[in-house]
Design a protein around this motif. Structure first.
Motif, short mmCIF file in Angstrom:
data_model
loop_
_atom_site.label_atom_id
_atom_site.label_comp_id
_atom_site.label_asym_id
_atom_site.label_seq_id
_atom_site.Cartn_x
_atom_site.Cartn_y
_atom_site.Cartn_z
N TRP A 139 7.36 12.12 6.87
CA TRP A 139 6.05 12.54 7.37
C TRP A 139 4.94 12.13 6.41
O TRP A 139 3.91 11.64 6.85
CB TRP A 139 6.04 14.06 7.56
N ILE A 140 5.18 12.35 5.13
CA ILE A 140 4.13 11.96 4.18
C ILE A 140 3.96 10.44 4.18
O ILE A 140 2.85 9.93 4.12
CB ILE A 140 4.47 12.46 2.76
N MET A 141 5.09 9.73 4.26
CA MET A 141 4.98 8.27 4.24
C MET A 141 4.23 7.73 5.47
O MET A 141 3.60 6.69 5.42
CB MET A 141 6.37 7.61 4.18
N ASN A 142 4.32 8.47 6.60
CA ASN A 142 3.57 8.03 7.78
C ASN A 142 2.08 8.17 7.57
O ASN A 142 1.28 7.48 8.19
CB ASN A 142 3.96 8.87 9.00
N LEU A 143 1.70 9.12 6.71
CA LEU A 143 0.30 9.46 6.56
C LEU A 143 -0.56 8.27 6.18
O LEU A 143 -1.68 8.14 6.64
CB LEU A 143 0.14 10.53 5.47
N TRP A 144 -0.03 7.40 5.30
CA TRP A 144 -0.93 6.42 4.68
C TRP A 144 -1.62 5.53 5.68
O TRP A 144 -2.78 5.19 5.52
CB TRP A 144 -0.25 5.63 3.57
N PHE A 145 -0.92 5.18 6.76
CA PHE A 145 -1.66 4.35 7.70
C PHE A 145 -2.29 5.17 8.84
O PHE A 145 -3.29 4.80 9.38
CB PHE A 145 -0.83 3.17 8.21
N LEU A 146 -1.69 6.33 9.13
CA LEU A 146 -2.30 7.18 10.16
C LEU A 146 -3.72 7.56 9.78
O LEU A 146 -4.63 7.53 10.59
CB LEU A 146 -1.46 8.45 10.35
N ILE A 147 -3.89 7.91 8.50
CA ILE A 147 -5.19 8.39 8.05
C ILE A 147 -6.29 7.37 8.29
O ILE A 147 -7.36 7.69 8.79
CB ILE A 147 -5.13 8.71 6.54
N PRO A 180 0.82 -1.21 0.00
CA PRO A 180 0.00 0.00 0.00
C PRO A 180 0.86 1.27 0.00
O PRO A 180 0.36 2.34 -0.30
CB PRO A 180 -0.81 -0.12 1.29
N TRP A 181 2.12 1.11 0.33
CA TRP A 181 3.00 2.29 0.37
C TRP A 181 3.46 2.71 -1.03
O TRP A 181 3.96 3.80 -1.21
CB TRP A 181 4.22 1.98 1.23
N THR A 182 3.30 1.82 -2.04
CA THR A 182 3.85 2.14 -3.37
C THR A 182 3.38 3.51 -3.90
O THR A 182 4.21 4.33 -4.28
CB THR A 182 3.52 1.03 -4.39
N PRO A 183 2.05 3.78 -3.93
CA PRO A 183 1.66 5.08 -4.48
C PRO A 183 2.21 6.25 -3.68
O PRO A 183 2.54 7.30 -4.27
CB PRO A 183 0.12 5.06 -4.40
N TRP A 184 2.32 6.07 -2.38
CA TRP A 184 2.85 7.16 -1.56
C TRP A 184 4.31 7.42 -1.85
O TRP A 184 4.76 8.56 -1.91
CB TRP A 184 2.66 6.84 -0.08
#
Lengths: 557, 231, 295
Positions: free
Chosen positions: B164-172, B120-124
């Motif tokens: 920070w942006i990479m952390n977003l994907w699961f935080l959201i 799931p991190w690929t697009p990020w």
């Protein structure tokens, strides 16, 4: 109608002050097999590129090239792409796609063929080239020879009428090179496809070719049938082209001045036929050649000893080296042979310190290298890799050399650098970018980089690969000079003719161990496959002869 | 496709996306929404790339730079926290401009994930590395980016921004209540990695950017790209 | 690898994973999540015996546990207070929420493990080609360069080691410098060589017109059957989702499980959908067993 009509073509690159091609005129008929020869920088590649519109370099062009009667510029775009195929030198650089299948269909996809059409063509191609087993493999799992076959097949998919090949076998080992050339000969014979090929290794190609074109400084010096060109070169005593001739032809021309009206032998078969007829003129009684090597019998001082080395790249992979033992004597020029993947380069890298054997020891002057300091080792042992490009990190040759000097610090000196630069004759390229000089010059620079540390042992990995005969000769002279200064040389090579002329001792690596180690003469004399063409031709008459010179000496005058 | 038809096609596509986004937003499906948004953010770059006429050299240049960015970790294998990929992308963008910068970054991300496994991190990752390239390319002619200081500040900030942006994907998607505390603690947790990224950017930029720019400029003229749109 | 689900038409494989991932992200109903987890684990086992799963699962579990534990620490929403940690109320709801989302994240991550086994790069590029031909092409070229460049890097590093520049005991700064030198050589060398690649592309007609594709996957009868099963069950999932049959309320008070007939219907459809690949792989496995036992 001629396939190609080249009329007075000259060409100049924008960045060059001289013309790379000057007033070239030639005719190439349909179905011809044309061999283009000349030292690197003579304009072979530039000339080949002029023959295909899509890859013509930028620059000033004069004269005209006609393709089937039409000026090349006016040939329809599609037919130019389909009918004129080009294979380049480096097998890796010209491959675009990720798998064999994708690469084979790349050109057809570009031209918008239908899917069923492509599948049918691939089906045919794969049979002809025998690549069923690796059709779906990714490119990086193929050997160099296989890659070059893929390149040829990808071009053949468009069913070309002419094939242009720029030193296609320069980067291949001899077996793969022969296979490739045989395939070319089949393509030429069975489909009457015109072939224009530039090559340094011409021994195998001369028998196939119908026309020889010799280039020097961008000019055609000789052009005609192989027979007439060879005769012209010989009668002109043109030393810049004599080294190109097959050694049997050289022998023939050397000894046989009689006006008998026969073709010059170019292959072992023809050579044998000819020499059998003149058997009586050979002095077979006193073979003076077998003068024993100077220091035979006396105890030789061993510089480097490999003791029962075992090596594998991976826990599960097969052993590359199995109980390999080898001893290199001080001052000798040792040539190490072996097939592809036999572990030659691996052995060299272990001696150099890039790899560590799993078992066994490497002794240098009696002391273990494995336990010694790495710095010490890198100063004593120099290693020149196959590809000089690996050494270049700076913008100019001068900066590159100075950088090395700086890194060596106390272990070298500016005086040594100046001396080497002078001896290697590279003063005029010092301010050029390392990528803008020729392959031979790049190799010289790499050699100097290594020699700056004044190593006692020099390891060379296939130093003659891709070099033209003249550069090979220059290299041999440089190596002789280095050796005279006290450096021992260990060379890994496929080039038997080169080793026959210059190496003092040879060894054959097979199945992870040394199976034969002898002085060059006995090594080549006792071999059947791994020997020179001269030995294969005259071996049964003159068992000791391995070079043209040896036979020449025995010729009754 | 006729012009009318194409407009209709794109219009309805856009409308569908808007409706979908609204539904996802109303129902608090933030995670799928975030993927949708990331995809949309990258779409224009790829549409442009698909439509532009490009020389074989330009395509190969992007592919080669992307591949170099993807493998650039190899020589640093003994140093797990060193991360030269962002540096390579930045340098490419400084010489070849924002579009090439974006493509090099996002293609490097796709390709390295093909080897390491998509997730799931690929697009990020595509987005982050793409944006490093894009922003570096946009700023390349400013006085800020021409100075070594500017480049260093840029590289340092992106080191943190990337994390920070990479952390977003699961935080959201993962927390019921997105408070500053959640963000802060995630950022504290990844601080070490982000700092290492930022510092290696600074190290590479301050010592090697000059040489890289020189190498790439030489390439630019060799590829005949000096007067093209890429320049 | 078994020739079951993996040999299905790539578009169907992709659609399966797209719907599955969407379901992982959107359905928070505990019964759904648990069933999805079981389904994905079994799918992984049927694909490669769980080898890929084993490699990644440790890390994924750790991430899931962190989320599970941290949610109640950050959030005090919910009505049922179980106790206090550092003067903060810990609620049953926030624990449940954490557990559900940890599970859903785990599902996503594990679904990607299976995705990577089924959607190989070739299939991905095949899917991409009609939509974005140039992007697919440039990814292919980049994929081809990666192993080539890795090999070149190794060669360059060999030379550096032999010249005495790289030694194992060097400090970090030195290693970073030398690493960059390696990249310098690589980049100037490879970009130089790529010019030849460009010639070779042009020589073979790149850029003269629209490219076609040599790969075709026609839909066979099995594909069509699976397609319809996917459409029917998928439509049911979507409809149910829109009507909120599978909603599960955590806040303000944890909802108890209610089994309505609609939920049953919906659940069965979802199960059929999730288990499509497992049934296909299982069938293949059985087939081979009977073939072998007959021999």
């Amino acid at each position: 109608m001629a396939h190609y009509q080249i009329e007075n073509v000259s060409f100049q690159y924008p960045s060059c002050s001289d013309k790379t091609l000057q007033h070239i005129s030639a005719t190439i008929e349909e179905g011809e097999f044309v061999l283009l020869c000349g030292s690197s920088g003579s304009g072979k590649t530039t000339l080949l590129r002029q023959l295909k519109r899509e890859i013509r370099p930028e620059g000033i062009r004069n004269g005209e090239i006609y393709y089937r009667g039409l000026p090349l510029d006016q040939v329809d775009e599609r037919s130019s792409i389909e009918e004129i195929g080009m294979v380049f030198q480096d097998p890796d650089n010209q491959i675009v796609m990720n798998t064999v299948w994708q690469e084979l269909t790349f050109a057809m996809e570009n031209l918008g063929y239908s899917t069923s059409h492509m599948q049918r063509r691939v089906g045919e191609l794969v049979q002809f080239f025998g690549m069923e087993d690796w059709l779906y493999l990714p490119i990086h799992e193929l050997s160099g020879g296989q890659k070059q076959l893929v390149n040829l097949a990808s071009v053949m998919a468009l069913r070309p009428k002419v094939l242009l090949l720029d030193e296609p076998t320069a980067q291949l080992d001899p077996i793969a090179a022969k296979e490739f050339i045989q395939l070319l000969s089949r393509i030429n014979e069975e489909f009457s496809i015109t072939i224009v090929i530039s090559e340094h290794r011409i021994e195998e190609i001369v028998p196939l070719s119908s026309k020889l074109v010799m280039l020097r400084h961008g000019q055609v010096v000789y052009c005609g049938s192989p027979n007439s060109v060879m005769k012209q070169i010989w009668s002109a005593r043109d030393s810049s082209f004599i080294p190109y001739l097959p050694s049997i032809s050289q022998l023939y021309l050397e000894v046989d001045h009689s006006e008998e009206n026969r073709d010059i032998p170019v292959s072992v078969k023809e050579g044998r036929k000819w020499i059998q007829a003149h058997r009586d003129r050979l002095n077979t009684h006193e073979e003076a050649v077998s003068a024993p090597p100077a220091n035979e019998g006396q105890q030789l001082e061993s510089l480097l000893t490999c003791k029962e080395l075992y090596f594998t790249y991976d826990k599960k992979a097969p052993l590359v080296l199995k109980r390999l033992s080898l001893s290199i004597h001080k001052g000798e020029f040792f040539a190490l042979f072996g097939g592809n993947g036999s572990g030659k380069s691996t052995l060299l890298q272990q001696i150099a310190g890039a790899l560590t054997p799993q078992r066994g020891d490497i002794l240098y002057a009696g002391k273990s290298l494995l336990r010694g300091s790495a710095l010490d080792r890198s100063l004593k042992i120099g290693y020149v890799a196959q590809n000089p490009m690996l050494y270049f990190t700076r913008d100019t040759v001068r900066e590159q050399l100075t950088d090395r000097l700086k890194r060596l610090g106390e272990h070298s000196s500016r005086a040594r650098l100046n001396e080497l630069v002078e001896r290697f004759e590279i003063e005029d390229i010092m301010d050029k970018h390392p990528f803008d000089i020729s392959g031979g010059q790049q190799q010289k620079v790499a050699l100097i980089l290594v020699l700056l540390a004044a190593p006692e042992l020099l390891l060379l990995d296939e130093p003659t690969k891709g070099l033209d005969p003249i550069s090979k000769h220059t290299l041999a002279e440089l190596l002789e000079m280095i050796r005279a200064a006290g450096t021992t040389i260990l060379m890994v090579s496929h080039d038997i003719e080169f080793a026959a002329s210059y190496a003092t001792r040879c060894g054959l690596l097979f199945d992870g161990a040394m199976v034969a180690v002898e002085d060059t003469r006995s090594f080549l004399r006792n071999n059947y496959f791994y020997t020179t063409t001269i030995h294969r031709t005259v071996g049964d008459i003159l068992p000791a002869a391995i070079t043209v010179k040896d036979v020449w000496k025995q010729w009754g005058k | 496709m006729g012009k009318m038809k194409r407009m209709l096609y794109f219009g309805s596509l856009a409308a569908a996306i808007v409706v979908l986004a609204v539904v996802l937003w109303m129902d608090k499906y933030y995670m799928p929404l975030s993927f949708l948004m990331i995809g949309l953010a990258m779409l224009p770059f790829y549409i442009r790339f698909e439509r532009k006429t490009m020389k074989a050299e330009e395509i190969l240049l992007i592919a080669m730079l992307g591949a170099i960015a993807a493998v650039s970790r190899v020589p640093f294998a003994p140093l797990p926290s060193v991360q030269p990929t962002s540096f390579v992308i930045m340098m490419s963008a400084l010489v070849f401009g924002p579009e090439v910068g974006f493509l090099v970054g996002s293609i490097a991300a796709v390709v390295s994930n093909i080897f390491l496994g998509q997730g799931p991190w690929t697009p990020w990752q595509m987005f982050c590395w793409g944006m490093i390239g894009f922003t570096a390319g946009l700023l390349r002619n400013t006085r800020f980016m021409k100075s070594l200081w500017g480049k260093n500040i840029f590289g340092f900030s992106w080191g943190f921004l990337f994390g920070w942006i990479m952390n977003l994907w699961f935080l959201i998607g993962m927390y019921d209540h997105l408070s500053w505390k959640v963000f802060a603690s995630a950022y504290v947790a990844s601080f070490y990695f982000d700092l290492a990224h930022a510092l290696s950017n600074v190290f590479f930029i301050s010592i090697f950017s000059a040489i890289w720019l020189k190498i790439l400029l030489r390439v630019k003229s060799k590829y005949g790209l000096l007067d093209s749109e890429l320049a | 690898m078994i020739h079951g689900f993996s040999t299905l038409h790539p578009r169907l494989c992709f659609a399966y994973f797209a719907v599955l991932l969407l379901a992982c992200m959107m359905y928070t109903h505990p019964v759904y999540s648990v069933l999805t987890l079981i389904g994905i684990v079994v799918l992984n086992l049927s694909l490669d015996g769980g080898r890929a799963l084993k490699k990644g699962i440790k890390g994924y579990l750790i991430i899931a546990i962190i989320i599970f534990v941290s949610n109640p620490l950050f959030s005090s929403r919910g009505a049922t207070i179980l106790g206090y940690v550092f003067d903060r109320p810990i609620t049953l709801e926030s624990i449940a929420y954490g557990a559900l989302f940890a599970l859903s994240l785990l599902n996503i991550l594990l679904a990607f493990v299976a995705y990577n086994l089924v959607i190989t790069p070739e299939k991905l590029l095949y899917l991409l080609t009609p939509i974005a031909p140039r992007t697919a092409f440039i990814i292919t070229v980049t994929l081809r360069f990666v192993p080539l460049l890795t090999r070149r890097l190794k060669q360059i590093m060999t030379v550096q080691r032999v010249l005495g520049y790289l030694h194992p005991r060097a400090n970090k700064r030195h290693l970073m410098r030398e690493g960059m030198e390696t990249l310098h050589t690589l980049i100037s060398w490879s970009l130089e060589e790529a010019l030849q690649t460009a010639s070779s592309m042009r020589a073979r007609g790149y850029g003269i017109g629209k490219r076609t594709s040599s790969v075709s996957y026609p839909m066979d009868r099995r594909d069509i059957l699976v397609f319809w099963i996917m459409v029917v069950t998928g439509a049911n999932i979507v409809i149910g989702g829109l009507f909120g049959v599978n909603r599960f309320q955590v806040y303000p008070r944890l909802q108890s499980l209610e089994w309505s007939p609609q939920l049953w219907l919906h659940l069965i459809c979802y199960l059929i959908f999730v288990f499509i690949p497992i049934v296909m792989n299982g069938k293949e496995e059985l087939l081979w067993r009977t073939i072998k036992s007959k021999m």
